[in-house]
Design an enzyme around this catalytic site. Sequence first.
Site: not given
Ligand code: DGL
Length: 271
Positions: A10-11, A73, A153, A185, A187
């Site tokens: 993931d990011s 992600c 976050e 997403c 999060h």
């Molecule tokens: N992990 C990213 C997503 O699911 C969200 C966080 C980001 O913008 O990197 O799109």
Amino acid sequence: MNRAPIGIFDSGLGGLTVARAIYQALPNDSTVYFGDTARVPYGPKSPATVRRYSLEITDWLVRQGVKAIVVACNTSTAHALEALQDATIVPVIGVIEPGARAAVRANSSGRPIGVIGTAGTIQSRAYDRAIDAVAPGTEVVSAACPLFVPLVEEGWFEHEATRVVAAEYLAPLLQRGIGTLVLGCTHYPLLKPLLARVAGPGVALIDSAEETGLELKRLLAERDLLAPGDADRRVFHRFAVSDDPERFRTVGSRFLGERLAAAEVVALGGH
Ligand code: DGL
């Protein structure tokens, strides 16, 4: 190969919600998780940049000997899944198709399906295409919600500020009469109780994590890659990040729902 770990990336931290679902679906399997904490967020970045970052990570995961990769992600799945599948020798799955399938299944009312995600995910229209592939002609209404990632976050899952922002973002979707809302997403599952209250009881909330775990299990079974459930197995969950392992550990524990093991730091792409 069956005992090789599954690669998840993931990011940053968000993909830990998907990792949790993978641990549940595949309790005999080990994993290597990479969080690109030095370059998060991916949401506002260009498709080409997100693709480059994602390719660097999958390359690293393959070098760790993984047997399959889960792109945990949404933004990376939206911009890079096909490129990763073309470039990688192991099977690669994303979170968008599983999420779209779960949404169509839940949307028995025939009302429009709402999708929320980062700017990149929404602009790519990847969910629109995935939903159309499962249920052609379904009306999809989407909204980018860029403020949600920093609010999550910050740990503001139940904060009044988050409720106000959510009401603003969801208003146009609710006006269109959506019956299902895809949390597109990584999060957003942490905002589920708050989003459920804002959306009201008539809207089903879909989180792709669980469906992704089941899809991975199907894929591994199909390719005879499931880990054996023998008594001497040693299941491990390894974590790597590109920056700030301490913050990853403390905030990440909230995403995973349990205490995280220490993460190692790996530099990618010369940053
Ligand atoms: N992990 C990213 C997503 O699911 C969200 C966080 C980001 O913008 O990197 O799109």
